[in-house]
Each structure stands twice: as C-alpha cells, then as structure tokens.
Design a protein around this motif. Sequence first.
Motif, short mmCIF file in Angstrom:
data_model
loop_
_atom_site.label_atom_id
_atom_site.label_comp_id
_atom_site.label_asym_id
_atom_site.label_seq_id
_atom_site.Cartn_x
_atom_site.Cartn_y
_atom_site.Cartn_z
N LYS A 80 3.38 5.87 -2.58
CA LYS A 80 2.33 6.67 -1.94
C LYS A 80 2.48 8.15 -2.28
O LYS A 80 1.50 8.84 -2.59
CB LYS A 80 2.39 6.46 -0.43
N ARG A 81 3.70 8.65 -2.28
CA ARG A 81 3.90 10.07 -2.57
C ARG A 81 3.56 10.40 -4.01
O ARG A 81 2.96 11.45 -4.30
CB ARG A 81 5.35 10.44 -2.27
N SER A 82 3.95 9.51 -4.93
CA SER A 82 3.62 9.79 -6.33
C SER A 82 2.12 9.74 -6.56
O SER A 82 1.57 10.53 -7.36
CB SER A 82 4.34 8.78 -7.23
N ARG A 83 1.42 8.82 -5.87
CA ARG A 83 -0.03 8.78 -6.01
C ARG A 83 -0.67 10.05 -5.48
O ARG A 83 -1.60 10.60 -6.08
CB ARG A 83 -0.59 7.56 -5.28
N LYS A 84 -0.18 10.55 -4.35
CA LYS A 84 -0.71 11.81 -3.82
C LYS A 84 -0.44 12.97 -4.78
O LYS A 84 -1.31 13.83 -4.99
CB LYS A 84 -0.07 12.10 -2.46
N ARG A 85 0.75 12.98 -5.36
CA ARG A 85 1.07 14.06 -6.30
C ARG A 85 0.17 14.01 -7.53
O ARG A 85 -0.34 15.02 -8.00
CB ARG A 85 2.54 13.97 -6.69
N ARG A 86 -0.04 12.79 -8.04
CA ARG A 86 -0.91 12.66 -9.22
C ARG A 86 -2.35 13.02 -8.89
O ARG A 86 -3.05 13.62 -9.71
CB ARG A 86 -0.82 11.24 -9.76
N ALA A 87 -2.79 12.66 -7.68
CA ALA A 87 -4.16 13.01 -7.29
C ALA A 87 -4.33 14.52 -7.18
O ALA A 87 -5.35 15.07 -7.61
CB ALA A 87 -4.50 12.34 -5.96
N ALA A 88 -3.31 15.20 -6.61
CA ALA A 88 -3.39 16.66 -6.52
C ALA A 88 -3.40 17.30 -7.91
O ALA A 88 -4.15 18.25 -8.17
CB ALA A 88 -2.23 17.18 -5.69
N GLU A 89 -2.56 16.77 -8.80
CA GLU A 89 -2.55 17.31 -10.16
C GLU A 89 -3.88 17.08 -10.87
O GLU A 89 -4.38 17.95 -11.58
CB GLU A 89 -1.42 16.68 -10.96
N GLN B 135 0.82 -1.20 0.00
CA GLN B 135 0.00 0.00 0.00
C GLN B 135 0.86 1.26 0.00
O GLN B 135 0.54 2.24 -0.67
CB GLN B 135 -0.91 0.00 1.23
N ASN B 136 1.94 1.24 0.74
CA ASN B 136 2.78 2.43 0.84
C ASN B 136 3.71 2.61 -0.36
O ASN B 136 4.34 3.65 -0.49
CB ASN B 136 3.64 2.36 2.11
#
Length: 666
Positions: free
Chosen positions: A604-613, A600-601
């Motif tokens: 995680k940071r790249s998923r958060k960045r893509r979600a924000a974009e 899951q981890n």
Amino acid sequence: RHSRLLVGLRTTRPRLLRGVFARRVRARSSTLMSDAAEEVQVKEGQATLYFASKKGVFYNPPQIPNRDLSVLVLQQFSEMWASQPSKPAADRHRTLRQGSAPAGSRSEAGRRSSAGEASEPATAEAPASLPASASKPAARRGLRVLDALSASGLRTIRYAKEVSGLREVVANDVDPVAHQTMASNFGRNGLLEGGGEQSCRVTSTVGDAAALLYASRPPAGERFDVVDLDPYGTASPFLDGAVQAVSEGGLLMVTCTDMAVLAGAYPEACFAKYGAWPLKGKHCHEQGLRILLACIDSHAARHGRYITPLLSVHINFYVRVFVRLRSSKAAVKLSATKVSHLYQCARCDSFALQPLARVVDKGTHEKVVAGVGPPVERSCEHCGGVQHVGGPLWTAPMHDHEFVEKLLAKLQDEEGCSNLGSRKRLIGMLTSVAEELPDVPLFTSLSAMCGVMHLPCPQTVGALSALVRQGYRVSRSHTDPSAIKTDAPQRKVWDMLRCWAKRPECEAQKGKKKKEPLSPTSPAAAILAASPEEEADFRPVPEVQRMLSKKDGAGGKVGKFLPNPEQWGPGSRGTSHAAAFGAAEAAAAASNGAVDKRAQNQGKRSRKRRAAEAAAAAGEAAAGEAATGEAVAGEAAAGEEAVQGDGGDDGAAEPPRKAPTLDRAV
C-alpha cells in the motif's frame, strides 16, 4: 455549539456501534456456516489431514521438502540407532563406582568424539556381583520422538506411519484448537493415542514447548531421543531447553524461517537472537546456516555437551539442520576452535576467517589457546576498502558425508521412497551437498566478482578448471549455483579473473556492450592494476566437467538447482490454505474478507508513493505544455503585429487579422 455536538455524538455513536457489531456478527455467522458445510482433506505422504474448514490449523505446502527430508533423515538415524548397541550395564556400574576415566583417556576420548567417531563400549569383564549377561551390549529400544511445535500433527502422523523403529511420538502445541485438530487427525489416520496395536505410540499434549523441553531434563524427566523444532520464525527461544532434552547421542532437528535476519538484513536482530553479527554477501545463506550451528553449539556447551552436524541445508526460504548431541567435557573445550570471526571487504567482498581459538600440542597433552590474528590488514589488499567484522560462525564441517551418501542411496530406491513427493528435488540438493568441500567455509560468487571488475562472466567450467590446474580444490555450494568454494587464497581467484580480462574472448564480449572507462577510485581499477602471479589455463578439466554435469553416475538426469515452487514463502495463518487448495477454492476461502484485505494492503505504501510521483510528473508535464503554448501564442501575436505594420506598394495597410487561438498554435 461544542456541547450540542458532544450530545449528538453520545446519541448517535451507540447506534452506529450496534449496527457495525450486528453486521460483523452476521458476516461471521454466515462464514462459519459456509465453512462448516464442507470438510477439507490434505494428502501428504501416507498421512491425510482433515480440517473442519478451509481456515483450519496452519498448513504450509512449501514446507513439503522439509517434511520429506525429515522423514528420510529420521529413518536413516533410526537404523543407525538400532545398529549401535547401548552401553553395557557393567560399564554403567563401573562408571558410577570409579568415577570418571583418567585424564589421558579423557583427552583421547574427547579427540575421538570431536572428530565425529563413536566411542566403543569397554570390553573389560563384569564384576562378580553382576550377572554375566550384564556385560553384553544391550539392544537399544525404539526412538522416542518429540514434535514440539506440531500444529496440525502432520509430522507426527508421517513419522509414526512412515518411519520404522520408533517407540513413541509426542506431539505438542500451545494452541488448544490445534490440539483438538491433531487428536482428531490421529484417530482418523489409525493412530490411537496412548497405545494400541500399532508399534509406535502417539501422544498429544497442550502446553508451552520450552516448558515441556525443560521438564524433560534429568533427573526429574525422561529425555527424548529425537527432538524436532519447526517454528514459524526463529527457533532460538527453544534451543537451550532442546539441547538438554535430547538423550546421549540423540538427534536434534531445527528449522528457522527468519532468513532475512540470518542473511544480514537485520544484523542487530540476528545478534539478539543468535549471538552473531551477519554480513551481507552472496554467501549469506551458508553464513546463516553456520550462525545457527554456532548458536546451537554454544547452548550445548553451557551444559557440558557438544554437537556433531549430520546435515545442514538451505531450502527455499528457510534453513534446516540435523545435529547429534553428546556429552564430553574434553570435547566442549574444543568448541572455541570450531567457530571463527569473519573479516569482509566492504567494496569487493573479499573475506578471511579468524578462528577464535586453536589447539597447541604440548608434547604430553594438548592445550586450547587464543587464536592469532588478525588475518587481514586494516584496508583490503585487493581494492583498499575497509574491513567489516562479523560472526562468530561455525567453521567446522556442516555435513557428515557418509550420512549424506546413505541418504542418497535411499533416495535412489524409487519404490522405497514413493511416499516422498519431493524426491527428485532432494536428490539434486543432496548431490550438491555431497560434492561440497567439507573443510572450506563460505564461498565466493563468480558472477559477483565479475560484477566488481566490470567484466563479462567466464564459463564456470573454465574458471574452476583454472584453479584446479594450479593445484587447488574446488566445488560448488548447494545454496548458490555460481559459487566457487575453494581452498585457494583470495588473491589466486582474483588472479584468475585478471588473466580472463586479457583474453580475446573477454574483449569480444565486452565489445558487444557500451564500454565506459573505469573510475580510478573504483575497486575494479585497483584490482586490475595488479599483475597476476601465475597465468591461468582455462582449458576444461575432466574432474570439473563431471562435477558440473547434470547427470549422476548411472547416467540419469539430476536437477541440482531447481526453481522455487509457485507457492513460495513462509505463508501465514490466514493464507496457508489458499496455497494448498488452488485459486478457485482460495477465493472461496477468502470470502470473509480477511485475505482480501491483506492482499489489498500489500504494497500500500509503495502504491501511494508511486501515485504521488505520477501526479507530480503529470503536473510538471501540464505546466510544461502550458508554458510552451504561451510561448507559441506570443510568437504568433508578434508576427501579426509585424504584418500589420508593413504597408503595400500603395502605402495602404492590410486589414487586421484575428490572432490564432492557443489550441491552434499548439
């Protein structure tokens, strides 16, 4: 209010903690019960590993080619060791009484040793005080092997059961759980610790590998004939003790899995661990091998020893080297001549090597003096880019080609190598190693050079044939299928591509793609602006065709560059068994949540960045739609007002109509 809040926390927090602790204990106990219910068996070669659960000691399936190659090399080295007699007792007695040999003989012996030749025992008659049998070469005893980082004991079991000519194999690990596991595996594989009926004695120890290596140094300890270092990551903490713990002429086998460090992703970490600064490039994997060899040789030179590489390979995500260690003060003086600094252009990746030292013939003797340089100008002669400096790295031969040919001959015997699961992969890799030019460090990449020049890539057979027709030697590298390892100067390789850029085939391939003009400041413009000194002939040469052929001398197919396995990567303690037991069992092994949480981890940071974009893009799209709707609504309202103001023939105005809604307008 704050005091009441603190009182509430003091009363509720212990209850929460007790509940969390109780849930964790119940989950852990249920996991242990489910794991203990079934035993795991792993079969590799002639060894069978037994684990009490699927979360047992570390086991990495992608390292199977490493272990197969180690068994093969150790068997060949054992035969070499048995065929080379030990030094006669008379010679040892004479050395102790008379001291070292004269200066002339020392330098000659050093030159022979540096060239990789084995020194022959003296043939002088034995002193009268010694028995006549003392002057005869004594047969060597079997090899004493140390598996310094044994973990599950798999290598030790395979060495003891699959390699002949071994006297003792010592397995060591710092983890007491690993020691219990390996001891159990030894017994269940028919290997009794401390001796027995088998010819090879197996011993297991618990302790720090570096401390064990230092304790094996003479005069207090007994050296090992073979030391195997296979750590998780870098082997640099163990190298200083290892070069001292190997007997005279013994074998040191080293694995390093920190390829990101050796390949140049973290140059400061590489300098801290290996004492060299790596440069990024297509040759990064071979550069990592040469950095490791230079590091081992520097450790050995501190103790009056030098190395002779037998085999150095890059496999998947790690490097593996096999070197012999000998003692010679004269040969140690030549160590500086075997390493060089690397100059590499930051734009076109052209490189040059600067030897650290050189040998000068003084007539009566040879002297090691400083190297003469630099070999390049401050700016690149091809594109004008700046020069980066890396190294030092090993620039002497990385392989003993006679040794490699013997390994290939063993692999051709299918029945004798039936225990090697990666036999076909090893045949392809060692075939590529045997074809490499031994005296040409590093290489250039044909695809990378064409990328710099914005050209389609020519056929490899034509490009290599063009250099061969000009009188240069060429080969590929086992680390890269598009490599050009050649003794031709860099300018000659660029000239070959300049000639290729003018050929109709190149123009036809460029016409299929969208053609963009080159920037006058680009490296391609600077390289293409120069004229080639000699026209290149791209007609295939039979020698190159044989080298690039996918068939061996007997006509059988050879896969020299095979794809990576499915379970690729160094793995970890928590996921090592997931790759070994399949997807279904991996899901069961991960039932405790440790592996699932890691999965899951992951990213995680790249998923958060893509979600924000994505959220920002959706907001911009919504704002754009709203602005478009308002504009359309405004135009509709203005049209209605215009209709209302325009009267008919009788001068009567039309009744007002309802303006369209926003949705209808959109």
